[in-house]
Write a protein that holds these residues in place. Structure first.
Motif, PDB file in Angstrom:
ATOM      1  N   PHE A 194       0.822  -1.213   0.000  1.00 35.02           N
ATOM      2  CA  PHE A 194       0.000   0.000   0.000  1.00 35.02           C
ATOM      3  C   PHE A 194       0.857   1.264   0.000  1.00 35.02           C
ATOM      4  N   GLU A 195       0.259   2.315  -0.535  1.00 36.19           N
ATOM      5  CA  GLU A 195       0.938   3.613  -0.596  1.00 36.19           C
ATOM      6  C   GLU A 195      -0.142   4.692  -0.536  1.00 36.19           C
ATOM      7  N   LEU A 196       0.210   5.830   0.051  1.00 32.45           N
ATOM      8  CA  LEU A 196      -0.751   6.938   0.057  1.00 32.45           C
ATOM      9  C   LEU A 196      -0.523   7.827  -1.150  1.00 32.45           C
ATOM     10  N   ALA A 197      -1.583   8.443  -1.634  1.00 34.38           N
ATOM     11  CA  ALA A 197      -1.444   9.430  -2.707  1.00 34.38           C
ATOM     12  C   ALA A 197      -0.508  10.528  -2.209  1.00 34.38           C
ATOM     13  N   PRO A 198       0.368  11.064  -3.077  1.00 34.33           N
ATOM     14  CA  PRO A 198       1.396  12.000  -2.625  1.00 34.33           C
ATOM     15  C   PRO A 198       0.822  13.215  -1.894  1.00 34.33           C
ATOM     16  N   ASP A 199      -0.353  13.681  -2.283  1.00 35.67           N
ATOM     17  CA  ASP A 199      -0.919  14.885  -1.670  1.00 35.67           C
ATOM     18  C   ASP A 199      -2.003  14.545  -0.641  1.00 35.67           C
ATOM     19  N   ALA A 200      -2.033  13.297  -0.158  1.00 37.84           N
ATOM     20  CA  ALA A 200      -3.109  12.876   0.759  1.00 37.84           C
ATOM     21  C   ALA A 200      -3.055  13.649   2.069  1.00 37.84           C
ATOM     22  N   ARG A 201      -4.175  14.204   2.469  1.00 36.25           N
ATOM     23  CA  ARG A 201      -4.289  14.867   3.776  1.00 36.25           C
ATOM     24  C   ARG A 201      -5.336  14.095   4.568  1.00 36.25           C
ATOM     25  N   LEU A 202      -4.902  13.575   5.700  1.00 37.14           N
ATOM     26  CA  LEU A 202      -5.785  12.686   6.465  1.00 37.14           C
ATOM     27  C   LEU A 202      -6.098  13.292   7.826  1.00 37.14           C
ATOM     28  N   PRO A 203      -7.327  13.076   8.319  1.00 33.64           N
ATOM     29  CA  PRO A 203      -7.675  13.560   9.659  1.00 33.64           C
ATOM     30  C   PRO A 203      -7.038  12.698  10.744  1.00 33.64           C
ATOM     31  N   ALA A 204      -7.290  13.042  12.003  1.00 27.69           N
ATOM     32  CA  ALA A 204      -6.635  12.354  13.121  1.00 27.69           C
ATOM     33  C   ALA A 204      -7.197  10.949  13.363  1.00 27.69           C
ATOM     34  N   HIS A 205      -8.451  10.729  12.961  1.00 28.66           N
ATOM     35  CA  HIS A 205      -9.099   9.442  13.257  1.00 28.66           C
ATOM     36  C   HIS A 205      -9.723   8.880  11.974  1.00 28.66           C
ATOM     37  N   VAL A 206      -9.176   7.765  11.531  1.00 25.63           N
ATOM     38  CA  VAL A 206      -9.615   7.152  10.271  1.00 25.63           C
ATOM     39  C   VAL A 206     -10.044   5.708  10.540  1.00 25.63           C
ATOM     40  N   ALA A 207     -11.108   5.275   9.877  1.00 28.00           N
ATOM     41  CA  ALA A 207     -11.476   3.852   9.909  1.00 28.00           C
ATOM     42  C   ALA A 207     -11.185   3.246   8.548  1.00 28.00           C
ATOM     43  N   LEU A 208     -10.392   2.180   8.556  1.00 27.93           N
ATOM     44  CA  LEU A 208     -10.140   1.403   7.337  1.00 27.93           C
ATOM     45  C   LEU A 208     -11.245   0.378   7.217  1.00 27.93           C
ATOM     46  N   LEU A 209     -11.845   0.273   6.061  1.00 27.14           N
ATOM     47  CA  LEU A 209     -12.987  -0.635   5.929  1.00 27.14           C
ATOM     48  C   LEU A 209     -12.699  -1.766   4.950  1.00 27.14           C
ATOM     49  N   ASP A 210     -13.004  -2.994   5.376  1.00 28.77           N
ATOM     50  CA  ASP A 210     -12.842  -4.149   4.494  1.00 28.77           C
ATOM     51  C   ASP A 210     -14.027  -5.095   4.692  1.00 28.77           C
ATOM     52  N   ASP A 211     -14.144  -6.071   3.817  1.00 33.76           N
ATOM     53  CA  ASP A 211     -15.292  -6.971   3.936  1.00 33.76           C
ATOM     54  C   ASP A 211     -15.066  -8.024   5.031  1.00 33.76           C
ATOM     55  N   VAL A 212     -14.022  -8.821   4.891  1.00 30.65           N
ATOM     56  CA  VAL A 212     -13.775  -9.878   5.874  1.00 30.65           C
ATOM     57  C   VAL A 212     -12.355  -9.760   6.400  1.00 30.65           C
ATOM     58  N   MET A 213     -12.191  -9.908   7.700  1.00 35.99           N
ATOM     59  CA  MET A 213     -10.868  -9.920   8.311  1.00 35.99           C
ATOM     60  C   MET A 213     -10.566 -11.369   8.674  1.00 35.99           C
ATOM     61  N   THR A 214      -9.531 -11.921   8.070  1.00 35.35           N
ATOM     62  CA  THR A 214      -9.186 -13.318   8.329  1.00 35.35           C
ATOM     63  C   THR A 214      -8.055 -13.358   9.352  1.00 35.35           C
ATOM     64  N   THR A 215      -6.816 -13.129   8.929  1.00 39.03           N
ATOM     65  CA  THR A 215      -5.733 -13.031   9.922  1.00 39.03           C
ATOM     66  C   THR A 215      -5.526 -11.580  10.348  1.00 39.03           C
ATOM     67  N   GLY A 216      -6.023 -10.648   9.561  1.00 41.22           N
ATOM     68  CA  GLY A 216      -5.817  -9.237   9.867  1.00 41.22           C
ATOM     69  C   GLY A 216      -4.560  -8.671   9.213  1.00 41.22           C
ATOM     70  N   ALA A 217      -3.843  -9.495   8.440  1.00 43.58           N
ATOM     71  CA  ALA A 217      -2.573  -9.055   7.846  1.00 43.58           C
ATOM     72  C   ALA A 217      -2.776  -7.867   6.897  1.00 43.58           C
ATOM     73  N   THR A 218      -3.819  -7.904   6.089  1.00 41.99           N
ATOM     74  CA  THR A 218      -4.063  -6.823   5.130  1.00 41.99           C
ATOM     75  C   THR A 218      -4.347  -5.519   5.869  1.00 41.99           C
ATOM     76  N   LEU A 219      -5.221  -5.591   6.872  1.00 42.85           N
ATOM     77  CA  LEU A 219      -5.590  -4.376   7.600  1.00 42.85           C
ATOM     78  C   LEU A 219      -4.418  -3.836   8.413  1.00 42.85           C
ATOM     79  N   ARG A 220      -3.621  -4.728   8.962  1.00 39.72           N
ATOM     80  CA  ARG A 220      -2.436  -4.273   9.694  1.00 39.72           C
ATOM     81  C   ARG A 220      -1.504  -3.510   8.748  1.00 39.72           C
TER      82      ARG A 220
END
Ligand SMILES: [Zn+2]
Ligand SMILES: [Zn+2]
Length: 246
Positions: free
Chosen positions: A195-221
């Motif tokens: 994964f990589e962020l867009a070069p000009d990405a501005r993010l707030p202090a609290h973000v939720a990453l959303l996915d369909d199924v969490m199996t081991t959690g490796a992707t979300l980590r």
């Protein structure tokens, strides 16, 4: 002005199309064929068969037998997210709807799953992030599937909750082989620098990453680390369903 009028007209046409569709095809359960509940292609019986993830690790939502501040894995290796909200366990019959949605382009199944998630959002009231970021697919996978299942779940949630949604900030820059069949260590290795962020990405202090199924959690980590390294103070994981420990 012109644009507003056109958008309004399109919204009205969509409304009429939905109304006609509902009259012509009343909701029918995608799992058993019985009449659905109002506005949803799922019957009350099949809805009751879904396993709500009541007792789980607060950090990673791993189903637990008894309440605990964290599961063994989170104690051994602290995850980059503060909390995980996973309203359902990945079990029968939710797995059937998920397979139809993810692998068979059944967007009706996706709509049912998204609506279940919206219901549980109101009931569970997880900490409210300032932004929802769906876990992206690599463009090769997106091209094959035609849609990102995480984004399809995120849209109704963002609409229902009024939380902002951005799907263009986080990118999957490495086409990783499918995770299915890999153990946790192999999954982590598979995802390095995915994964990589867009070069000009501005993010707030609290973000939720959303996915369909969490199996081991490796992707979300892996995705959460990217946001944390970028200075996001709190990252949460929001997933439809959590797989139990193997
Ligand atoms: Zn049913
Ligand atoms: Zn945990």
């Amino acid at each position: 002005m012109e644009e507003t009028v056109n958008l309004d007209r399109r919204a009205t046409v969509d409304g009429i199309a939905t109304w006609v569709a509902r009259r012509a095809w009343p909701p029918r359960c995608l799992l058993c064929g019985a009449p659905g509940t109002p506005g949803r292609d799922l019957c009350a019986g099949c809805r009751a068969d879904l396993t709500v993830n009541r007792c789980a690790c607060p950090r990673c939502a791993l189903p637990l037998e008894a309440p605990a501040p964290a599961c063994g894995e989170c104690l051994a290796s602290e995850p980059p997210f503060t909390a995980t909200w996973a309203p359902f366990r990945y079990a029968h019959p939710l797995d059937l709807l998920e397979a139809r949605f993810k692998f068979h382009a059944d967007l009706a199944a996706g709509r049912v799953l998204a609506s279940l998630m919206v219901d549980r959002l109101a009931a569970d009231a997880p900490a409210r992030p300032q932004l929802i970021v769906p876990v992206p697919l690599h463009r090769t996978r997106l091209g094959q599937r035609g849609y990102n299942q995480a984004l399809e779940l995120a849209r109704p949630l963002a609409r229902a909750s009024g939380i902002a949604l951005r799907h263009d900030l986080l990118r999957r820059v490495r086409a990783t082989p499918a995770q299915t069949g890999l153990d946790a260590a192999a999954r982590r290795k598979n995802l390095r620098a995915a994964f990589e962020l867009a070069p000009d990405a501005r993010l707030p202090a609290h973000v939720a990453l959303l996915d369909d199924v969490m199996t081991t959690g490796a992707t979300l980590r892996e995705a959460a680390w990217v946001l944390r390294r970028h200075g996001v103070a709190r990252v949460d994981a929001w997933v439809l369903a959590r797989a139990p420990a193997r």
